[in-house]
Design an enzyme around this catalytic site. Structure first.
Site, PDB file in Angstrom:
ATOM      1  N   THR A  59     -28.107 -20.268  28.362  1.00 28.74           N
ATOM      2  CA  THR A  59     -26.743 -20.395  27.859  1.00 28.74           C
ATOM      3  C   THR A  59     -26.088 -19.021  28.024  1.00 28.74           C
ATOM      4  OG1 THR A  59     -27.397 -19.763  25.640  1.00 28.74           O
ATOM      5  CG2 THR A  59     -27.420 -22.098  26.132  1.00 28.74           C
ATOM      6  N   GLU A  87     -26.564 -27.160  27.846  1.00 26.29           N
ATOM      7  CA  GLU A  87     -27.607 -28.035  27.277  1.00 26.29           C
ATOM      8  C   GLU A  87     -27.376 -29.513  27.600  1.00 26.29           C
ATOM      9  OE1 GLU A  87     -25.915 -25.624  25.816  1.00 26.29           O
ATOM     10  OE2 GLU A  87     -27.021 -24.660  24.192  1.00 26.29           O
ATOM     11  N   LYS A 118     -11.648 -20.829   8.552  1.00 24.47           N
ATOM     12  CA  LYS A 118     -11.748 -21.465   7.234  1.00 24.47           C
ATOM     13  C   LYS A 118     -10.761 -20.787   6.287  1.00 24.47           C
ATOM     14  CE  LYS A 118     -16.043 -22.236   9.064  1.00 24.47           C
ATOM     15  NZ  LYS A 118     -16.591 -21.368  10.109  1.00 24.47           N
ATOM     16  N   TRP A 167      -9.755 -26.252   7.219  1.00 20.34           N
ATOM     17  CA  TRP A 167     -10.062 -25.737   8.552  1.00 20.34           C
ATOM     18  C   TRP A 167      -8.811 -25.661   9.416  1.00 20.34           C
ATOM     19  CZ3 TRP A 167     -15.205 -28.243  10.672  1.00 20.34           C
ATOM     20  CH2 TRP A 167     -16.287 -27.749   9.914  1.00 20.34           C
TER      21      TRP A 167
HETATM   22  P1  ADP Z   1     -21.627 -21.026  26.256  1.00 17.57           P
HETATM   23  O1  ADP Z   1     -22.128 -21.968  25.185  1.00 17.57           O
HETATM   24  O2  ADP Z   1     -22.396 -19.803  26.284  1.00 17.57           O
HETATM   25  O3  ADP Z   1     -20.139 -20.843  26.268  1.00 17.57           O
HETATM   26  P2  ADP Z   1     -21.545 -23.209  28.052  1.00 17.57           P
HETATM   27  O4  ADP Z   1     -20.952 -23.107  29.363  1.00 17.57           O
HETATM   28  O5  ADP Z   1     -22.750 -24.033  27.891  1.00 17.57           O
HETATM   29  O6  ADP Z   1     -21.890 -21.746  27.602  1.00 17.57           O
HETATM   30  O7  ADP Z   1     -20.395 -23.646  27.094  1.00 17.57           O
HETATM   31  C1  ADP Z   1     -20.319 -24.902  26.524  1.00 17.57           C
HETATM   32  C2  ADP Z   1     -19.219 -24.913  25.536  1.00 17.57           C
HETATM   33  O8  ADP Z   1     -17.959 -24.708  26.167  1.00 17.57           O
HETATM   34  C3  ADP Z   1     -19.067 -26.216  24.802  1.00 17.57           C
HETATM   35  O9  ADP Z   1     -19.977 -26.307  23.730  1.00 17.57           O
HETATM   36  C4  ADP Z   1     -17.618 -26.141  24.332  1.00 17.57           C
HETATM   37  O10 ADP Z   1     -17.480 -25.369  23.169  1.00 17.57           O
HETATM   38  C5  ADP Z   1     -16.948 -25.415  25.459  1.00 17.57           C
HETATM   39  N1  ADP Z   1     -16.313 -26.380  26.357  1.00 17.57           N
HETATM   40  C6  ADP Z   1     -16.760 -26.856  27.514  1.00 17.57           C
HETATM   41  N2  ADP Z   1     -15.889 -27.695  28.078  1.00 17.57           N
HETATM   42  C7  ADP Z   1     -14.839 -27.784  27.237  1.00 17.57           C
HETATM   43  C8  ADP Z   1     -13.600 -28.509  27.242  1.00 17.57           C
HETATM   44  N3  ADP Z   1     -13.254 -29.302  28.240  1.00 17.57           N
HETATM   45  N4  ADP Z   1     -12.778 -28.345  26.186  1.00 17.57           N
HETATM   46  C9  ADP Z   1     -13.109 -27.541  25.160  1.00 17.57           C
HETATM   47  N5  ADP Z   1     -14.239 -26.838  25.097  1.00 17.57           N
HETATM   48  C10 ADP Z   1     -15.107 -26.953  26.122  1.00 17.57           C
END
Ligand code: ADP
Length: 550
Positions: free
Chosen positions: A188, A333, A440, A445
């Protein structure tokens, strides 16, 4: 009565099948990579021969099934060869994120215990601080078009990719694989914590590839030419390398020019791209370049966008340039495809844009639920209640390499995403925030994402990120960091932004302060880096006239 067994073959789902398809079904399809000068061109047929040679070279270097083979590389044809050769021989492809800090890279390589490391010539300098700190790496292989590695890298001898391949036959005897074996791993990117290793199996990659291809998902077909600007070192490049192979698409790679809108547009234009894919920041730059240059890309029918929420202003700008955006949600993930925003049948045209701006429908194969943070209870799909997204399915992680963070899986086997969302009765997911970013305030929220998007819709604003800062009375209050468009630098005020927001968000959501900055810090994959903003932010000014406090 005993259960009756099905009489279908136990066919192991693996990357070898995608390799079979590019060789037998699509040998003439081209792979075009931007180089320092001009483009490198090859075909699937020629590439398959090199993939066989590469597997032979890896075997000669002592790589065995299960060994981790790391790559530090851009989106290019050699990286694609590794995507096929390494898993198909039973080893595990570990794509290293080249934008990470050296200490993160060091941690990741050691955590994965990588044995062999492939590095693009233009990236060798990134390894220099790691000299002497990555003992599991036995061999480093340089991928170069001729230029030597910088003389002072301190990493010892490097073998040459092309020389290794030339010494091998092109008929590698691929072993029989089990579909449960690991095919690839990716850490990640650490937007909200330390990197953790996600390990994809052959089975998960195969089924994910089939999922990506569905018409209601990314919908790639044999007629498409795909330009993935989403890095091959992150989240599988959204599964596009294997999806393109499976479908038989022509593929375009930008190599190290991913952030250069001019190069991207030229490559797309000259090679007739039909599908582009990348995070929102790429499209902010592309839209600006297209507007300024007057260029257009009429052959592109879909621009896939994910990784963070797409601001309405960006979707409107791209639509206005004839580039139709397709919004998708996912994470490392989840392989990563989780949901895709295509408006449902019968959607009123005036509601289409809103539907496309949601994170969309969960894709077939994956199940989703939203749960209350405190009670853990599942929440209704009423478009109002919001809670953490939890998912399960054949391409969703059940744990991390070396067992980190075991609590990510609920007791009943769902993966906790850390994203907070509401779901409409029709099934549209609307991400409200990440659990760590949601603000918060006084027991309620506030969605930082919604505030950011509202601010970015202001005509004088290019980018905006909102974080919650500690407040003695309200616990936290929103503070916005906004980047004016270059032509409005120094000419936009806090009052102007707050006034603009008044009819768009609840009064108590209005940010206490708007601070103007030159650039929002970005993570290694181009997302707003709120960790950095938070770490450097001065406390809320008590003297500031609070716009949003009751
Ligand atoms: P990291 O968790 O390190 O940023 P990732 O690329 O796995 O790496 O990121 C996944 C996260 O990115 C998701 O859990 C979400 O929070 C955000 N994300 C991905 N796609 C979208 C989207 N279309 N809209 C909003 N958030 C998104």
């Amino acid at each position: 009565m005993p259960a009756v067994e099905g009489l279908m073959q136990d066919y192991e789902l693996s990357i070898q099948h995608v390799l079979w398809r590019i060789e037998r079904m699509h040998p003439k399809k081209e792979i075009v990579t931007k180089r320092e000068q001009g483009y490198h061109r090859t075909t699937n047929g020629d590439m398959v021969l090199r993939i066989n040679q590469l597997a032979g070279a890896l075997k000669r270097l002592g790589v065995k099934p299960g060994d981790r083979v790391a790559t530090l590389a851009w989106n290019n044809y050699r990286h694609l060869e590794l995507y096929y050769a390494v898993p198909s021989m039973g080893a595990v492809l570990h794509t290293l994120n080249l934008r990470l800090f050296p200490q993160h890279l060091e941690f990741i390589i050691n955590d994965a215990e990588d044995k062999v490391l492939f590095v693009d010539q233009t990236l060798v300098a990134l390894l220099k601080p790691l000299a002497g700190k990555i003992p599991s790496i036995k061999t480093i292989i340089l991928m170069t078009d001729g230029a030597p590695a910088p003389a002072d890298h301190g990493l010892g001898e490097m073998l040459d990719y092309e020389t290794l391949l030339k010494a091998e036959n092109d008929d590698y005897a691929w072993p029989k694989l089990s579909e449960r074996m690991a095919a690839a791993m990716c850490y990640t990117s650490g937007t909200t914590g330390n990197p953790k290793g996600v390990v994809y199996s052959h089975r998960s990659q195969f089924i994910h590839t089939m999922g990506v291809l569905q018409a209601d998902n990314l919908g790639l077909t044999e007629k498409d030419t795909v330009l993935p600007i989403v890095p091959m070192f992150h989240a599988n490049s959204w599964g596009l390398p294997y999806a393109c192979g499976m479908a038989g698409c022509k593929v375009l790679f930008p190599d190290r020019f991913m952030g250069d809108a001019k190069s991207i547009v030229e490559l797309a234009e000259q090679e007739d791209a039909t599908i582009l894919a990348g995070v929102p920041t790429i499209w902010i730059n592309t839209a600006t370049f297209l507007k300024e240059s007057g260029k257009r890309l009429p052959k592109v029918h879909t621009v896939i966008c994910g990784g963070s929420a797409i601001p309405r202003s960006v979707m409107e700008a791209m639509d206005g340039l004839g580039l139709r955006m397709l919004h998708a949600w996912g994470m490392t993930e989840t392989s990563p495809l989780g949901s895709v925003a295509r408006p449902r049948a019968g959607t009123d045209p005036k509601d289409e844009l809103n539907a496309r701006l949601t994170q969309g429908m969960i894709v077939p194969g994956v199940e989703i639920r939203i749960c209350d943070a405190a009670s853990g209870e599942e929440l209704p799909w009423d478009g109002v209640a919001f809670g953490e997204i939890q998912v399960r399915g054949p391409w969703i992680a059940r744990g991390y390499h070396n067992g980190y963070d075991p609590d990510k899986l609920t007791e009943d086997g769902w993966f906790r995403t850390g994203d907070v969302a509401k779901i409409s009765p029709e099934g549209y997911i609307q991400i409200v925030d990440r659990t760590k970013d949601v603000i918060k305030s006084g027991g309620e929220w506030i969605s930082s994402v919604e505030l950011e998007n509202a601010i970015m819709a202001h005509p004088k604003i290019l980018e905006a990120a909102v974080i919650g800062l500690v407040h003695p009375k309200w616990d936290e209050r929103p503070v916005a960091f906004a980047v004016p468009r270059p032509e409005f630098k120094g000419q936009v005020t806090q009052a102007e932004i707050v006034d603009f927001l008044r009819d768009k968000v609840a009064k108590w959501w209005l940010p206490d302060e708007v601070r103007f900055i030159d650039e929002v810090p970005k993570t290694s994959v181009g997302k707003f880096d709120k960790k950095v903003l938070r770490a450097n932010a001065a406390p809320i000014k008590e003297s500031a006239a609070p716009a949003g406090r009751a």
